[in-house]
Enzyme design. Structure first.
Site, PDB file in Angstrom:
ATOM      1  N   GLY A   1       0.845  -1.196   0.000  1.00 36.32           N
ATOM      2  CA  GLY A   1       0.000   0.000   0.000  1.00 36.32           C
ATOM      3  C   GLY A   1       0.870   1.233   0.000  1.00 36.32           C
TER       4      GLY A   1
ATOM      5  CB  CYS B   1       5.363  -4.127   0.158  1.00 34.70           C
ATOM      6  SG  CYS B   1       6.050  -2.474  -0.019  1.00 34.70           S
ATOM      7  CE1 TYR B   2       0.949   0.839   5.566  1.00 33.74           C
ATOM      8  CE2 TYR B   2      -0.628  -0.983   5.364  1.00 33.74           C
ATOM      9  CZ  TYR B   2      -0.227   0.220   5.954  1.00 33.74           C
ATOM     10  OH  TYR B   2      -1.012   0.780   6.927  1.00 33.74           O
TER      11      TYR B   2
ATOM     12  CG  HIS C   1       6.090  -5.586  -4.535  1.00 31.67           C
ATOM     13  ND1 HIS C   1       4.789  -5.437  -4.095  1.00 31.67           N
ATOM     14  CD2 HIS C   1       6.755  -4.497  -4.095  1.00 31.67           C
ATOM     15  CE1 HIS C   1       4.665  -4.297  -3.448  1.00 31.67           C
ATOM     16  NE2 HIS C   1       5.845  -3.702  -3.423  1.00 31.67           N
TER      17      HIS C   1
ATOM     18  CD  GLU D   1       3.089  -8.274  -5.490  1.00 24.09           C
ATOM     19  OE1 GLU D   1       3.866  -9.021  -4.868  1.00 24.09           O
ATOM     20  OE2 GLU D   1       2.812  -7.127  -5.118  1.00 24.09           O
TER      21      GLU D   1
ATOM     22  CG  ASP E   1     -15.796 -11.431 -21.506  1.00 19.62           C
ATOM     23  OD1 ASP E   1     -14.898 -12.286 -21.519  1.00 19.62           O
ATOM     24  OD2 ASP E   1     -15.590 -10.212 -21.406  1.00 19.62           O
TER      25      ASP E   1
ATOM     26  CE  LYS F   1     -11.624 -10.655 -22.885  1.00 22.21           C
ATOM     27  NZ  LYS F   1     -12.836  -9.857 -23.108  1.00 22.21           N
TER      28      LYS F   1
END
Ligand code: XMP
Length: 511
Positions: free
Chosen positions: A50, A77-78, A163, A165, A221, A367
Protein backbone atom coordinates in the site's frame (compact mmCIF):
# COMPACT_ATOMS: atom_id res chain seq x y z
CA UNK A 1 -7.18 -17.45 -0.10
CA UNK A 2 -8.09 -13.90 0.87
CA UNK A 3 -5.98 -10.89 -0.14
CA UNK A 4 -6.60 -8.03 2.27
CA UNK A 5 -6.27 -4.92 0.15
CA UNK A 6 -4.27 -2.18 1.85
CA UNK A 7 -4.53 0.07 -1.22
CA UNK A 8 -1.50 -1.20 -3.15
CA UNK A 9 -1.30 -0.99 -6.91
CA UNK A 10 -0.49 -4.71 -7.12
CA UNK A 11 -3.30 -6.07 -4.90
CA UNK A 12 -5.25 -7.39 -7.86
CA UNK A 13 -2.10 -8.89 -9.28
CA UNK A 14 -1.52 -10.87 -6.07
CA UNK A 15 -4.97 -12.42 -6.43
CA UNK A 16 -4.21 -13.29 -10.06
CA UNK A 17 -0.84 -14.84 -9.29
CA UNK A 18 -2.32 -16.99 -6.52
CA UNK A 19 -4.98 -18.17 -8.96
CA UNK A 20 -2.21 -19.05 -11.40
CA UNK A 21 -0.96 -21.36 -8.64
CA UNK A 22 -4.46 -22.94 -8.91
CA UNK A 23 -5.61 -21.72 -5.52
CA UNK A 24 -8.79 -19.64 -5.64
CA UNK A 25 -8.17 -16.19 -4.31
CA UNK A 26 -10.30 -13.12 -3.72
CA UNK A 27 -9.64 -9.50 -2.85
CA UNK A 28 -11.33 -8.19 0.31
CA UNK A 29 -11.13 -4.88 2.16
CA UNK A 30 -8.44 -4.57 4.87
CA UNK A 31 -11.18 -3.77 7.42
CA UNK A 32 -12.55 -7.32 7.30
CA UNK A 33 -13.17 -8.65 10.83
CA UNK A 34 -11.67 -11.86 12.25
CA UNK A 35 -15.23 -13.27 12.48
CA UNK A 36 -15.86 -12.58 8.79
CA UNK A 37 -12.55 -14.21 7.89
CA UNK A 38 -13.37 -17.25 10.03
CA UNK A 39 -16.76 -17.54 8.30
CA UNK A 40 -14.98 -17.67 4.90
CA UNK A 41 -12.64 -20.35 6.24
CA UNK A 42 -9.68 -19.53 3.94
CA UNK A 43 -6.49 -21.55 3.72
CA UNK A 44 -4.43 -18.39 4.01
CA UNK A 45 -4.36 -14.60 4.17
CA UNK A 46 -2.17 -12.10 2.37
CA UNK A 47 -1.82 -8.50 3.51
CA UNK A 48 -1.08 -6.47 0.39
CA UNK A 49 1.25 -3.56 -0.17
CA UNK A 50 0.00 0.00 0.00
CA UNK A 51 1.11 3.58 -0.52
CA UNK A 52 0.92 4.66 3.13
CA UNK A 53 3.48 4.79 5.89
CA UNK A 54 2.40 2.63 8.83
CA UNK A 55 2.96 5.72 10.97
CA UNK A 56 0.59 8.04 9.11
CA UNK A 57 -2.78 8.76 10.73
CA UNK A 58 -4.85 7.48 7.86
CA UNK A 59 -2.77 4.34 7.25
CA UNK A 60 -4.94 1.28 6.58
CA UNK A 61 -4.86 -0.98 9.65
CA UNK A 62 -6.03 -4.56 10.07
CA UNK A 63 -7.70 -6.06 13.11
CA UNK A 64 -4.83 -7.58 15.21
CA UNK A 65 -7.26 -10.44 16.02
CA UNK A 66 -6.54 -11.72 12.50
CA UNK A 67 -3.12 -12.89 13.67
CA UNK A 68 -4.74 -15.00 16.42
CA UNK A 69 -6.88 -17.05 14.03
CA UNK A 70 -4.17 -19.61 13.33
CA UNK A 71 -4.49 -18.95 9.58
CA UNK A 72 -1.12 -18.72 7.75
CA UNK A 73 -0.56 -15.09 6.83
CA UNK A 74 1.86 -13.46 4.39
CA UNK A 75 2.54 -9.73 4.55
CA UNK A 76 3.87 -8.12 1.38
CA UNK A 77 5.68 -4.76 1.52
CA UNK A 78 3.34 -2.49 3.50
CA UNK A 79 1.59 -5.65 4.73
CA UNK A 80 4.89 -6.96 6.14
CA UNK A 81 5.51 -3.63 7.86
CA UNK A 82 2.03 -3.73 9.36
CA UNK A 83 2.68 -7.23 10.69
CA UNK A 84 6.00 -6.14 12.18
CA UNK A 85 4.38 -3.20 13.88
CA UNK A 86 1.43 -5.16 15.28
CA UNK A 87 3.52 -8.14 16.41
CA UNK A 88 6.34 -6.53 18.35
CA UNK A 89 8.82 -5.70 15.58
CA UNK A 90 9.98 -2.24 14.46
CA UNK A 91 9.52 -0.19 11.32
CA UNK A 92 11.69 2.82 10.57
CA UNK A 93 11.82 5.60 8.08
CA UNK A 94 15.45 4.88 7.26
CA UNK A 95 15.81 7.63 4.73
CA UNK A 96 16.98 5.06 2.18
CA UNK A 97 14.26 4.14 -0.30
CA UNK A 98 14.51 1.17 -2.61
CA UNK A 99 12.72 1.18 -5.94
CA UNK A 100 13.14 -1.39 -8.65
CA UNK A 101 15.52 -4.30 -9.10
CA UNK A 102 17.44 -5.09 -5.92
CA UNK A 103 19.84 -7.84 -4.99
CA UNK A 104 18.84 -9.85 -1.91
CA UNK A 105 20.70 -12.42 0.21
CA UNK A 106 18.78 -15.36 1.60
CA UNK A 107 19.50 -17.68 4.54
CA UNK A 108 17.72 -20.98 5.21
CA UNK A 109 14.00 -20.37 4.95
CA UNK A 110 10.68 -22.15 4.40
CA UNK A 111 9.25 -19.28 2.38
CA UNK A 112 12.32 -18.98 0.14
CA UNK A 113 13.08 -22.71 -0.01
CA UNK A 114 14.66 -23.91 -3.27
CA UNK A 115 15.49 -20.39 -4.43
CA UNK A 116 19.08 -19.10 -4.89
CA UNK A 117 21.04 -17.73 -1.90
CA UNK A 118 21.51 -14.52 -3.81
CA UNK A 119 18.67 -13.34 -6.02
CA UNK A 120 17.06 -10.33 -7.65
CA UNK A 121 13.79 -8.99 -6.27
CA UNK A 122 11.57 -6.00 -7.04
CA UNK A 123 11.38 -3.44 -4.25
CA UNK A 124 9.20 -0.34 -3.95
CA UNK A 125 9.26 1.17 -0.46
CA UNK A 126 10.32 4.06 1.75
CA UNK A 127 9.74 2.65 5.26
CA UNK A 128 11.68 -0.45 6.26
CA UNK A 129 11.25 -3.23 8.81
CA UNK A 130 14.31 -2.98 11.07
CA UNK A 131 13.26 -5.60 13.64
CA UNK A 132 11.16 -8.65 12.76
CA UNK A 133 8.08 -9.51 14.88
CA UNK A 134 8.81 -11.17 18.20
CA UNK A 135 9.90 -14.76 17.69
CA UNK A 136 10.26 -14.40 13.91
CA UNK A 137 13.55 -15.13 12.10
CA UNK A 138 15.06 -12.78 9.57
CA UNK A 139 15.64 -14.88 6.43
CA UNK A 140 16.67 -12.32 3.82
CA UNK A 141 18.27 -8.91 3.59
CA UNK A 142 19.25 -6.38 0.94
CA UNK A 143 21.77 -3.52 1.10
CA UNK A 144 19.15 -1.02 2.30
CA UNK A 145 16.78 -3.44 4.01
CA UNK A 146 18.07 -5.48 6.95
CA UNK A 147 14.76 -7.37 7.13
CA UNK A 148 13.82 -8.14 3.51
CA UNK A 149 11.97 -11.28 4.65
CA UNK A 150 11.01 -12.78 8.02
CA UNK A 151 9.13 -15.88 9.09
CA UNK A 152 7.74 -17.64 12.12
CA UNK A 153 6.53 -20.93 10.57
CA UNK A 154 5.26 -22.38 13.85
CA UNK A 155 2.85 -19.41 14.08
CA UNK A 156 2.16 -19.30 10.34
CA UNK A 157 3.50 -15.76 9.98
CA UNK A 158 5.57 -14.62 6.99
CA UNK A 159 6.59 -11.22 5.69
CA UNK A 160 8.46 -9.99 2.61
CA UNK A 161 9.51 -6.44 1.83
CA UNK A 162 9.85 -7.22 -1.87
CA UNK A 163 7.02 -7.91 -4.33
CA UNK A 164 6.81 -11.62 -5.22
CA UNK A 165 3.77 -10.96 -7.43
CA UNK A 166 5.54 -8.91 -10.13
CA UNK A 167 7.38 -10.52 -13.04
CA UNK A 168 10.53 -8.55 -12.21
CA UNK A 169 10.99 -10.78 -9.16
CA UNK A 170 12.22 -13.91 -10.99
CA UNK A 171 11.57 -16.28 -8.06
CA UNK A 172 8.36 -14.56 -6.94
CA UNK A 173 6.10 -17.41 -8.03
CA UNK A 174 8.31 -19.88 -6.10
CA UNK A 175 7.81 -17.77 -2.99
CA UNK A 176 4.02 -17.71 -3.46
CA UNK A 177 3.97 -21.46 -4.11
CA UNK A 178 6.05 -22.13 -1.00
CA UNK A 179 3.61 -20.05 1.01
CA UNK A 180 0.51 -21.68 -0.49
CA UNK A 181 1.57 -25.30 -0.78
CA UNK A 182 4.01 -25.65 2.14
CA UNK A 183 3.00 -23.06 4.71
CA UNK A 184 -0.75 -22.99 4.12
CA UNK A 185 -1.18 -26.56 2.83
CA UNK A 186 -3.57 -25.26 0.16
CA UNK A 187 -4.04 -27.81 -2.64
CA UNK A 188 -3.66 -26.62 -6.25
CA UNK A 189 -7.23 -27.72 -6.98
CA UNK A 190 -8.77 -24.65 -8.55
CA UNK A 191 -8.91 -25.64 -12.23
CA UNK A 192 -11.20 -24.64 -15.12
CA UNK A 193 -13.06 -27.95 -14.63
CA UNK A 194 -13.63 -27.11 -10.95
CA UNK A 195 -14.89 -23.65 -11.89
CA UNK A 196 -17.37 -25.12 -14.36
CA UNK A 197 -18.67 -27.66 -11.85
CA UNK A 198 -19.12 -25.02 -9.16
CA UNK A 199 -20.79 -22.46 -11.40
CA UNK A 200 -23.15 -24.99 -12.95
CA UNK A 201 -24.36 -26.01 -9.47
CA UNK A 202 -24.69 -22.37 -8.45
CA UNK A 203 -26.69 -21.42 -11.56
CA UNK A 204 -29.06 -24.37 -11.07
CA UNK A 205 -29.69 -23.36 -7.48
CA UNK A 206 -30.20 -19.73 -8.49
CA UNK A 207 -32.67 -20.01 -11.37
CA UNK A 208 -34.49 -23.25 -10.57
CA UNK A 209 -36.90 -24.06 -13.41
CA UNK A 210 -37.37 -20.52 -14.67
CA UNK A 211 -36.53 -19.15 -18.11
CA UNK A 212 -33.24 -17.36 -18.68
CA UNK A 213 -32.23 -14.89 -21.38
CA UNK A 214 -28.69 -14.10 -22.51
CA UNK A 215 -27.60 -11.25 -24.79
CA UNK A 216 -24.85 -12.63 -27.01
CA UNK A 217 -22.35 -10.30 -28.60
CA UNK A 218 -20.14 -12.90 -30.23
CA UNK A 219 -17.32 -12.04 -27.83
CA UNK A 220 -15.74 -14.55 -25.50
CA UNK A 221 -17.31 -13.32 -22.24
CA UNK A 222 -20.96 -13.51 -23.20
CA UNK A 223 -20.29 -16.77 -25.08
CA UNK A 224 -18.70 -18.49 -22.09
CA UNK A 225 -21.43 -17.17 -19.78
CA UNK A 226 -24.08 -18.54 -22.14
CA UNK A 227 -22.40 -21.94 -22.39
CA UNK A 228 -22.15 -22.26 -18.61
CA UNK A 229 -25.83 -21.40 -18.21
CA UNK A 230 -26.73 -23.78 -21.01
CA UNK A 231 -24.80 -26.56 -19.35
CA UNK A 232 -26.66 -25.83 -16.12
CA UNK A 233 -30.26 -25.39 -17.27
CA UNK A 234 -30.25 -26.46 -20.93
CA UNK A 235 -33.40 -25.49 -22.80
CA UNK A 236 -34.47 -22.96 -20.19
CA UNK A 237 -31.91 -20.66 -21.80
CA UNK A 238 -32.58 -18.54 -24.86
CA UNK A 239 -29.84 -16.42 -26.35
CA UNK A 240 -30.53 -13.20 -28.19
CA UNK A 241 -28.09 -11.90 -30.75
CA UNK A 242 -28.84 -8.40 -31.98
CA UNK A 243 -27.35 -7.48 -35.36
CA UNK A 244 -27.25 -3.69 -35.25
CA UNK A 245 -25.69 -3.44 -38.69
CA UNK A 246 -22.38 -2.26 -37.26
CA UNK A 247 -20.65 -5.63 -37.26
CA UNK A 248 -17.64 -6.67 -39.29
CA UNK A 249 -17.71 -8.63 -42.54
CA UNK A 250 -19.47 -12.02 -42.16
CA UNK A 251 -19.49 -11.58 -38.38
CA UNK A 252 -23.21 -12.12 -37.83
CA UNK A 253 -23.16 -15.32 -39.89
CA UNK A 254 -20.16 -16.62 -37.95
CA UNK A 255 -21.79 -15.95 -34.58
CA UNK A 256 -25.09 -17.52 -35.60
CA UNK A 257 -23.36 -20.53 -37.12
CA UNK A 258 -21.17 -21.16 -34.08
CA UNK A 259 -23.93 -20.86 -31.52
CA UNK A 260 -26.94 -22.05 -33.45
CA UNK A 261 -25.29 -25.06 -35.02
CA UNK A 262 -22.11 -25.90 -33.17
CA UNK A 263 -23.42 -25.56 -29.64
CA UNK A 264 -27.14 -26.21 -30.13
CA UNK A 265 -28.02 -23.24 -27.97
CA UNK A 266 -31.49 -21.84 -28.75
CA UNK A 267 -30.77 -18.52 -30.44
CA UNK A 268 -32.93 -15.60 -31.55
CA UNK A 269 -31.17 -13.61 -34.27
CA UNK A 270 -32.66 -10.12 -34.36
CA UNK A 271 -32.10 -8.27 -37.62
CA UNK A 272 -32.19 -4.69 -36.44
CA UNK A 273 -29.80 -3.10 -38.93
CA UNK A 274 -32.26 -0.66 -40.44
CA UNK A 275 -33.56 0.80 -37.24
CA UNK A 276 -30.04 1.43 -35.92
CA UNK A 277 -28.81 3.01 -39.15
CA UNK A 278 -31.91 5.20 -39.33
CA UNK A 279 -31.30 6.47 -35.79
CA UNK A 280 -27.62 7.16 -36.55
CA UNK A 281 -28.43 9.09 -39.72
CA UNK A 282 -26.36 12.32 -39.74
CA UNK A 283 -25.04 11.81 -36.19
CA UNK A 284 -21.35 12.75 -35.94
CA UNK A 285 -20.67 13.22 -32.24
CA UNK A 286 -19.03 10.10 -30.72
CA UNK A 287 -20.86 10.10 -27.38
CA UNK A 288 -24.16 10.71 -29.13
CA UNK A 289 -23.53 7.66 -31.33
CA UNK A 290 -22.76 5.52 -28.28
CA UNK A 291 -25.89 6.64 -26.45
CA UNK A 292 -28.19 6.02 -29.40
CA UNK A 293 -26.77 2.53 -29.94
CA UNK A 294 -26.87 1.61 -26.22
CA UNK A 295 -30.46 2.81 -25.80
CA UNK A 296 -31.76 1.10 -28.92
CA UNK A 297 -29.99 -2.12 -28.01
CA UNK A 298 -31.91 -2.27 -24.73
CA UNK A 299 -35.20 -1.52 -26.51
CA UNK A 300 -34.68 -4.40 -28.94
CA UNK A 301 -33.69 -6.66 -26.10
CA UNK A 302 -36.75 -5.82 -24.00
CA UNK A 303 -39.01 -6.48 -26.97
CA UNK A 304 -37.50 -9.93 -27.31
CA UNK A 305 -37.92 -10.61 -23.59
CA UNK A 306 -41.60 -9.65 -23.84
CA UNK A 307 -42.12 -11.87 -26.90
CA UNK A 308 -40.54 -14.81 -25.14
CA UNK A 309 -42.57 -14.23 -22.00
CA UNK A 310 -45.84 -14.30 -23.92
CA UNK A 311 -44.77 -17.37 -25.92
CA UNK A 312 -43.77 -19.36 -22.86
CA UNK A 313 -46.66 -18.11 -20.71
CA UNK A 314 -44.37 -17.02 -17.90
CA UNK A 315 -42.21 -13.97 -17.35
CA UNK A 316 -38.58 -14.27 -18.34
CA UNK A 317 -37.03 -13.26 -15.05
CA UNK A 318 -33.34 -13.97 -15.42
CA UNK A 319 -30.76 -12.18 -17.50
CA UNK A 320 -27.25 -13.56 -18.07
CA UNK A 321 -24.42 -11.06 -18.08
CA UNK A 322 -20.73 -11.69 -18.75
CA UNK A 323 -19.49 -9.39 -15.96
CA UNK A 324 -15.86 -10.14 -15.07
CA UNK A 325 -14.06 -9.88 -11.73
CA UNK A 326 -12.04 -6.89 -12.98
CA UNK A 327 -15.36 -5.10 -13.74
CA UNK A 328 -16.54 -5.85 -10.19
CA UNK A 329 -13.32 -4.56 -8.63
CA UNK A 330 -13.12 -1.46 -10.84
CA UNK A 331 -16.74 -0.59 -10.16
CA UNK A 332 -16.01 -0.65 -6.43
CA UNK A 333 -18.29 -3.68 -6.07
CA UNK A 334 -16.06 -5.37 -3.50
CA UNK A 335 -16.48 -3.67 -0.17
CA UNK A 336 -13.49 -1.65 0.99
CA UNK A 337 -11.30 -2.56 -1.96
CA UNK A 338 -9.02 0.14 -3.48
CA UNK A 339 -10.44 3.11 -5.29
CA UNK A 340 -13.33 2.97 -7.70
CA UNK A 341 -11.56 3.34 -11.02
CA UNK A 342 -14.58 3.52 -13.29
CA UNK A 343 -18.08 2.15 -13.43
CA UNK A 344 -18.82 -0.59 -15.90
CA UNK A 345 -22.25 -1.07 -17.36
CA UNK A 346 -22.01 -4.35 -19.06
CA UNK A 347 -25.13 -4.35 -21.13
CA UNK A 348 -24.78 -0.67 -21.95
CA UNK A 349 -26.69 0.53 -18.88
CA UNK A 350 -29.76 -1.51 -18.03
CA UNK A 351 -32.93 0.49 -17.43
CA UNK A 352 -33.78 0.76 -13.75
CA UNK A 353 -37.31 -0.48 -14.25
CA UNK A 354 -36.04 -3.67 -15.86
CA UNK A 355 -37.42 -6.34 -13.58
CA UNK A 356 -35.08 -9.13 -14.62
CA UNK A 357 -32.56 -10.47 -12.14
CA UNK A 358 -28.95 -11.07 -13.04
CA UNK A 359 -27.06 -14.31 -13.49
CA UNK A 360 -23.33 -13.53 -13.61
CA UNK A 361 -21.34 -16.77 -13.77
CA UNK A 362 -18.05 -15.01 -14.61
CA UNK A 363 -18.24 -12.49 -11.77
CA UNK A 364 -15.30 -14.10 -10.00
CA UNK A 365 -13.05 -14.62 -13.03
CA UNK A 366 -10.40 -12.61 -14.86
CA UNK A 367 -10.41 -12.53 -18.67
CA UNK A 368 -7.63 -15.09 -19.12
CA UNK A 369 -9.49 -17.44 -16.76
CA UNK A 370 -12.67 -16.99 -18.80
CA UNK A 371 -10.69 -18.02 -21.85
CA UNK A 372 -9.44 -21.17 -20.10
CA UNK A 373 -12.98 -22.04 -19.03
CA UNK A 374 -14.07 -21.50 -22.66
CA UNK A 375 -11.40 -23.95 -23.82
CA UNK A 376 -12.49 -26.48 -21.21
CA UNK A 377 -16.08 -26.14 -22.41
CA UNK A 378 -14.92 -27.09 -25.91
CA UNK A 379 -15.36 -23.67 -27.45
CA UNK A 380 -13.49 -23.32 -30.77
CA UNK A 381 -10.08 -21.67 -30.48
CA UNK A 382 -11.05 -18.94 -32.92
CA UNK A 383 -13.77 -17.82 -30.54
CA UNK A 384 -11.83 -18.24 -27.29
CA UNK A 385 -8.98 -16.09 -28.54
CA UNK A 386 -11.08 -13.57 -30.40
CA UNK A 387 -9.82 -10.02 -30.01
CA UNK A 388 -12.20 -7.69 -28.13
CA UNK A 389 -14.73 -5.79 -30.27
CA UNK A 390 -16.64 -2.81 -28.88
CA UNK A 391 -20.40 -2.95 -28.37
CA UNK A 392 -21.09 0.09 -30.61
CA UNK A 393 -19.15 -1.74 -33.33
CA UNK A 394 -17.91 -0.03 -36.47
CA UNK A 395 -19.89 3.13 -35.67
CA UNK A 396 -17.07 4.28 -33.39
CA UNK A 397 -14.43 3.44 -36.01
CA UNK A 398 -16.08 5.62 -38.64
CA UNK A 399 -15.24 9.19 -37.75
CA UNK A 400 -18.15 11.45 -38.57
CA UNK A 401 -21.45 10.26 -40.01
CA UNK A 402 -22.13 6.55 -40.41
CA UNK A 403 -23.49 5.78 -43.86
CA UNK A 404 -24.06 2.50 -45.67
CA UNK A 405 -21.32 3.46 -48.16
CA UNK A 406 -18.73 4.25 -45.47
CA UNK A 407 -19.66 1.11 -43.50
CA UNK A 408 -18.99 -0.94 -46.61
CA UNK A 409 -15.57 0.68 -47.15
CA UNK A 410 -14.53 0.09 -43.54
CA UNK A 411 -15.84 -3.48 -43.52
CA UNK A 412 -13.81 -4.38 -46.58
CA UNK A 413 -10.64 -2.67 -45.30
CA UNK A 414 -11.00 -4.35 -41.93
CA UNK A 415 -11.48 -7.76 -43.56
CA UNK A 416 -8.23 -7.33 -45.55
CA UNK A 417 -6.37 -6.28 -42.40
CA UNK A 418 -7.72 -9.23 -40.37
CA UNK A 419 -6.92 -11.69 -43.11
CA UNK A 420 -3.32 -10.49 -43.46
CA UNK A 421 -2.72 -10.29 -39.71
CA UNK A 422 -3.93 -13.87 -39.36
CA UNK A 423 -1.87 -14.96 -42.36
CA UNK A 424 1.22 -13.45 -40.71
CA UNK A 425 0.33 -15.44 -37.58
CA UNK A 426 0.15 -12.29 -35.47
CA UNK A 427 -3.56 -12.25 -34.55
CA UNK A 428 -3.03 -13.95 -31.18
CA UNK A 429 -0.12 -11.69 -30.24
CA UNK A 430 -2.13 -8.50 -30.66
CA UNK A 431 -4.70 -7.27 -28.17
CA UNK A 432 -6.57 -5.72 -31.07
CA UNK A 433 -5.96 -5.00 -34.75
CA UNK A 434 -8.48 -3.13 -36.86
CA UNK A 435 -9.11 -0.44 -39.46
CA UNK A 436 -10.46 3.07 -38.87
CA UNK A 437 -12.09 5.35 -41.43
CA UNK A 438 -11.42 9.05 -40.78
CA UNK A 439 -13.68 11.84 -42.02
CA UNK A 440 -11.09 13.48 -44.27
CA UNK A 441 -10.28 12.87 -47.91
CA UNK A 442 -7.02 13.42 -49.76
CA UNK A 443 -5.74 13.58 -53.31
CA UNK A 444 -4.20 10.58 -54.99
CA UNK A 445 -3.40 9.30 -58.45
CA UNK A 446 -4.65 5.93 -59.64
CA UNK A 447 -4.59 4.73 -63.25
CA UNK A 448 -3.29 8.11 -64.45
CA UNK A 449 -6.30 9.81 -62.93
CA UNK A 450 -6.65 12.16 -60.03
CA UNK A 451 -8.61 10.69 -57.13
CA UNK A 452 -10.06 12.33 -54.06
CA UNK A 453 -10.62 9.49 -51.62
CA UNK A 454 -10.64 8.35 -48.01
CA UNK A 455 -7.58 7.18 -46.09
CA UNK A 456 -7.72 4.03 -43.98
CA UNK A 457 -5.91 3.96 -40.64
CA UNK A 458 -4.29 0.74 -39.48
CA UNK A 459 -4.57 0.42 -35.68
CA UNK A 460 -2.86 -2.49 -33.92
CA UNK A 461 -2.02 -2.57 -30.23
CA UNK A 462 -0.54 -4.83 -27.60
CA UNK A 463 -1.98 -4.74 -24.08
CA UNK A 464 -2.69 -6.87 -21.03
CA UNK A 465 -5.96 -5.31 -19.95
CA UNK A 466 -6.78 -2.39 -22.30
CA UNK A 467 -6.13 0.09 -19.49
CA UNK A 468 -2.82 0.90 -21.14
CA UNK A 469 -1.62 -0.18 -24.58
CA UNK A 470 1.33 0.16 -26.91
CA UNK A 471 1.19 0.43 -30.69
CA UNK A 472 2.26 -2.85 -32.20
CA UNK A 473 5.47 -2.91 -34.20
CA UNK A 474 3.96 -4.71 -37.20
CA UNK A 475 6.56 -5.90 -39.72
CA UNK A 476 6.87 -3.39 -42.58
CA UNK A 477 6.34 -6.15 -45.13
CA UNK A 478 2.98 -6.89 -43.56
CA UNK A 479 2.06 -3.20 -43.48
CA UNK A 480 2.98 -2.96 -47.15
CA UNK A 481 0.82 -5.94 -48.10
CA UNK A 482 -2.14 -4.56 -46.18
CA UNK A 483 -1.69 -1.11 -47.69
CA UNK A 484 -1.38 -2.40 -51.26
CA UNK A 485 -4.39 -4.66 -50.96
CA UNK A 486 -6.61 -2.00 -49.40
CA UNK A 487 -5.94 0.66 -52.06
CA UNK A 488 -6.13 -1.87 -54.89
CA UNK A 489 -9.26 -3.68 -53.77
CA UNK A 490 -11.43 -1.00 -52.23
CA UNK A 491 -12.84 1.77 -54.43
CA UNK A 492 -12.91 5.14 -52.70
CA UNK A 493 -9.70 4.53 -50.70
CA UNK A 494 -6.43 6.01 -51.99
CA UNK A 495 -4.18 6.15 -48.92
CA UNK A 496 -3.28 3.95 -45.90
CA UNK A 497 -1.68 5.30 -42.72
CA UNK A 498 -0.41 3.65 -39.55
CA UNK A 499 -1.42 4.80 -36.05
CA UNK A 500 1.77 4.87 -33.93
CA UNK A 501 0.27 6.15 -30.68
CA UNK A 502 0.18 4.34 -27.35
CA UNK A 503 -2.57 4.59 -24.71
CA UNK A 504 -2.23 7.01 -23.00
CA UNK A 505 -2.21 9.58 -24.53
CA UNK A 506 -4.54 8.11 -27.18
CA UNK A 507 -7.24 5.54 -26.54
CA UNK A 508 -7.36 2.26 -28.42
CA UNK A 509 -10.53 3.15 -30.31
CA UNK A 510 -10.72 6.45 -32.20
CA UNK A 511 -14.08 7.47 -30.71
P1 XMP B 1 -10.41 2.55 -25.34
O1 XMP B 1 -10.78 3.02 -26.72
O2 XMP B 1 -11.16 3.27 -24.26
O3 XMP B 1 -10.91 1.04 -25.27
O4 XMP B 1 -8.93 2.54 -25.12
C1 XMP B 1 -10.52 0.10 -24.31
C2 XMP B 1 -11.10 -1.25 -24.70
O5 XMP B 1 -12.52 -1.23 -24.58
C3 XMP B 1 -13.13 -1.50 -25.82
N1 XMP B 1 -14.29 -0.60 -25.91
C4 XMP B 1 -15.57 -0.98 -25.72
N2 XMP B 1 -16.10 -2.19 -25.47
N3 XMP B 1 -18.25 -1.23 -25.43
C5 XMP B 1 -17.45 -2.30 -25.35
O6 XMP B 1 -17.95 -3.40 -25.16
C6 XMP B 1 -17.80 0.03 -25.68
O7 XMP B 1 -18.56 0.97 -25.75
C7 XMP B 1 -16.37 0.14 -25.83
N4 XMP B 1 -15.56 1.21 -26.08
C8 XMP B 1 -14.28 0.71 -26.12
C9 XMP B 1 -12.07 -1.24 -26.86
O8 XMP B 1 -12.30 -1.97 -28.05
C10 XMP B 1 -10.82 -1.65 -26.13
O9 XMP B 1 -10.64 -3.05 -26.13
Amino acid sequence: MLVLDCGGQYSQLIARRVRECRVYSELVGHTITPEAVRARNPYALVLSGGPSSVYSDDAPRVDPGLFELGIPTLGICYGAQLMALELGGRVDRTGVSEFGRTSMEVTESELLADTPPEQTVWMSHRDTVVAAPEGARVVASSPATPVAAFEAPERGLYGVQFHPEVVHTPHGMDVLKNFLYRAADAPPAWTPAAVIEEQVARIRAQVGHERVLCALSGGVDSAVAALLVHKAVGEQLTCVFVDHGLLRQDEAEQVVETFGEHFHVPLVHVQAQERFLALLDGVEEPEEKRKIIGREFIRVFEEEARKLSSQSGSDVRWLVQGTLYSDVIESGGTEGVAATIKSHHNVGGLPEDMKMRLVEPLRLLFKDEVRRVGEELGMPERMVWRQPFPGPGLAIRIIGAVTAERLEILRRADAVLQEEVRRADLYGELWQSFAVLPAVRSVGVQGDERTYGYPIVIRAVTSDDAMTADWARLPYDLVETISARIVNEIPGVNRVVLDVTSKPPATIEWE
